[in-house]
Each structure stands twice: as C-alpha cells, then as structure tokens.
Design a protein around this motif. Structure first.
Motif, PDB file in Angstrom:
ATOM      1  N   LEU A  25     -21.194  17.879 -14.726  1.00 45.28           N
ATOM      2  CA  LEU A  25     -21.852  19.187 -14.735  1.00 45.28           C
ATOM      3  C   LEU A  25     -20.920  20.296 -15.207  1.00 45.28           C
ATOM      4  CD1 LEU A  25     -23.918  18.937 -11.436  1.00 45.28           C
ATOM      5  CD2 LEU A  25     -24.788  18.794 -13.781  1.00 45.28           C
ATOM      6  N   ALA A  26     -19.632  20.174 -14.890  1.00 44.43           N
ATOM      7  CA  ALA A  26     -18.672  21.204 -15.284  1.00 44.43           C
ATOM      8  C   ALA A  26     -18.290  21.124 -16.756  1.00 44.43           C
ATOM      9  CB  ALA A  26     -17.419  21.105 -14.412  1.00 44.43           C
ATOM     10  N   LEU A  50     -20.747  21.473  -5.677  1.00 46.28           N
ATOM     11  CA  LEU A  50     -21.879  20.861  -6.372  1.00 46.28           C
ATOM     12  C   LEU A  50     -23.029  21.835  -6.620  1.00 46.28           C
ATOM     13  CD1 LEU A  50     -23.337  18.330  -7.494  1.00 46.28           C
ATOM     14  CD2 LEU A  50     -24.189  17.955  -5.158  1.00 46.28           C
ATOM     15  N   PHE A  51     -23.466  22.543  -5.608  1.00 48.72           N
ATOM     16  CA  PHE A  51     -24.691  23.335  -5.733  1.00 48.72           C
ATOM     17  C   PHE A  51     -24.604  24.425  -6.811  1.00 48.72           C
ATOM     18  CE2 PHE A  51     -26.234  22.316  -1.139  1.00 48.72           C
ATOM     19  CZ  PHE A  51     -26.399  20.991  -1.498  1.00 48.72           C
ATOM     20  N   PRO A  52     -23.502  25.176  -6.926  1.00 48.25           N
ATOM     21  CA  PRO A  52     -23.432  26.146  -8.031  1.00 48.25           C
ATOM     22  C   PRO A  52     -23.475  25.476  -9.407  1.00 48.25           C
ATOM     23  CG  PRO A  52     -21.800  26.679  -6.362  1.00 48.25           C
ATOM     24  CD  PRO A  52     -22.371  25.330  -6.006  1.00 48.25           C
ATOM     25  N   GLU A 104     -30.378  24.561   3.577  1.00 47.58           N
ATOM     26  CA  GLU A 104     -31.135  25.631   2.928  1.00 47.58           C
ATOM     27  C   GLU A 104     -30.240  26.840   2.637  1.00 47.58           C
ATOM     28  OE1 GLU A 104     -35.338  24.407   5.104  1.00 47.58           O
ATOM     29  OE2 GLU A 104     -34.266  26.202   5.780  1.00 47.58           O
ATOM     30  N   ARG A 105     -29.415  27.234   3.593  1.00 46.10           N
ATOM     31  CA  ARG A 105     -28.495  28.366   3.389  1.00 46.10           C
ATOM     32  C   ARG A 105     -27.494  28.085   2.282  1.00 46.10           C
ATOM     33  NH1 ARG A 105     -28.412  28.943   8.770  1.00 46.10           N
ATOM     34  NH2 ARG A 105     -26.432  27.880   9.057  1.00 46.10           N
ATOM     35  N   LEU A 106     -26.938  26.878   2.261  1.00 43.71           N
ATOM     36  CA  LEU A 106     -25.978  26.523   1.213  1.00 43.71           C
ATOM     37  C   LEU A 106     -26.607  26.634  -0.174  1.00 43.71           C
ATOM     38  CD1 LEU A 106     -24.307  23.445   2.945  1.00 43.71           C
ATOM     39  CD2 LEU A 106     -23.156  25.594   2.344  1.00 43.71           C
ATOM     40  N   LEU A 107     -27.842  26.216  -0.297  1.00 42.14           N
ATOM     41  CA  LEU A 107     -28.529  26.267  -1.588  1.00 42.14           C
ATOM     42  C   LEU A 107     -28.860  27.699  -2.001  1.00 42.14           C
ATOM     43  CD1 LEU A 107     -30.650  23.113  -0.963  1.00 42.14           C
ATOM     44  CD2 LEU A 107     -29.179  23.434  -2.966  1.00 42.14           C
ATOM     45  N   PHE A 112     -30.011  29.501  -5.629  1.00 36.91           N
ATOM     46  CA  PHE A 112     -31.379  29.005  -5.703  1.00 36.91           C
ATOM     47  C   PHE A 112     -32.312  30.034  -5.060  1.00 36.91           C
ATOM     48  CE2 PHE A 112     -28.977  25.177  -6.349  1.00 36.91           C
ATOM     49  CZ  PHE A 112     -29.734  24.486  -7.281  1.00 36.91           C
ATOM     50  N   ARG A 113     -33.481  30.228  -5.664  1.00 35.21           N
ATOM     51  CA  ARG A 113     -34.464  31.186  -5.168  1.00 35.21           C
ATOM     52  C   ARG A 113     -35.064  30.726  -3.841  1.00 35.21           C
ATOM     53  NH1 ARG A 113     -39.656  30.811  -6.210  1.00 35.21           N
ATOM     54  NH2 ARG A 113     -39.281  29.453  -7.995  1.00 35.21           N
ATOM     55  N   THR A 114     -35.404  29.434  -3.776  1.00 27.61           N
ATOM     56  CA  THR A 114     -35.959  28.875  -2.545  1.00 27.61           C
ATOM     57  C   THR A 114     -35.298  27.539  -2.247  1.00 27.61           C
ATOM     58  OG1 THR A 114     -37.728  27.659  -3.655  1.00 27.61           O
ATOM     59  CG2 THR A 114     -38.229  29.924  -2.969  1.00 27.61           C
ATOM     60  N   ALA A 115     -35.306  27.185  -0.984  1.00 23.98           N
ATOM     61  CA  ALA A 115     -34.798  25.873  -0.557  1.00 23.98           C
ATOM     62  C   ALA A 115     -35.533  25.464   0.710  1.00 23.98           C
ATOM     63  CB  ALA A 115     -33.297  25.939  -0.301  1.00 23.98           C
TER      64      ALA A 115
END
Length: 137
Positions: A25-26, A50-52, A104-107, A112-115
C-alpha cells in the motif's frame, strides 16, 4: 491460493495481490473500490499504520471490510504469538484485538467517514464468533 483466485475470478476484472500489505500500500499508487481482509492483514498489521494506508488507496465511495475473531475479554491491543507451530526456529508475529467501539474509533481517526464493528455469533452455540468491520470513505 492467489493462483486459484485468479483462475476462478480473474475474468471478473478483480485484482488479487499477494505481498506484505504495508509495503504494497505504501509503494504503489493504485486505488481500489474495495479492500477486504478475511482473517488477514487487519488482524496482523498495526492498525495505526494500516488504516491510513488503506484509506489513502480507496476511491471516493470505497469500502474497507475485514473479519477476524473478536478480542478475548480482557486481552486487548497487540498480542504476540509464535508462528509455524512450536518446532524449528522461533518466529513470531503480533495480532491486534480490540473491542468493536475501539475498531470504529481507529478507523474514523484514520479518515474513514463511517465505521461499524459487529460481533456475529457462531452458528453453533459456544463456538468462536466473528468480528465483522465495515468502513466507508
């Protein structure tokens, strides 16, 4: 496994990539409509890294969906585990386990707009359930 996936689903236009997810991904500029992890990278890669990267690679309406076992009560965060059984050279990895609201908070903190994270009961009572997490750009 990737060969079997390509053989079966290659005609759909889906792309299957095998590699170390953080490096891939990077180092690639490709974007995706969806990224899935079925008992895979989301369980074994640091979500703060990972998430970013996943968010960066998703298109405007993209989705990130992953599944894995839910956290064992009281055992949250990164946890070390040995790989390859208990014979041969010592190899280890980390897996990441959190309660659904933490996922959810991490995402959302990663952009992310929603999780939504949900624990789905196993079909057989007393068996291990599945954590299913969906995040939208």
């Amino acid at each position: 496994m990737v060969g079997k996936l390509r053989e079966r689903w290659g005609a759909t236009g889906a792309e299957f990539v095998r590699g170390e997810v953080l490096d891939h991904l990077a180092s690639h500029e490709a974007t995706y409509d969806a990224i899935y992890s079925v008992f895979g990278c989301a369980w074994f890669a640091d979500p703060l890294r990972l998430f970013p990267l996943v968010r960066e690679r998703l298109t405007g309406n993209g989705r990130f969906v992953f599944s894995q076992p839910p956290a064992i009560p009281g055992a949250y965060g990164p946890q070390g585990m040995y790989k390859g059984g208990f014979t041969g050279p010592a190899m280890f990895t980390y897996r990441y386990s959190f309660r659904p609201p933490v996922w959810e908070r991490l995402l959302t903190r990663a952009g992310f707009r929603t999780a939504e994270a949900t624990v789905i009961d196993a079909p057989e009572p007393g068996h291990i359930p599945t954590l299913l997490v969906t995040a939208a750009v």
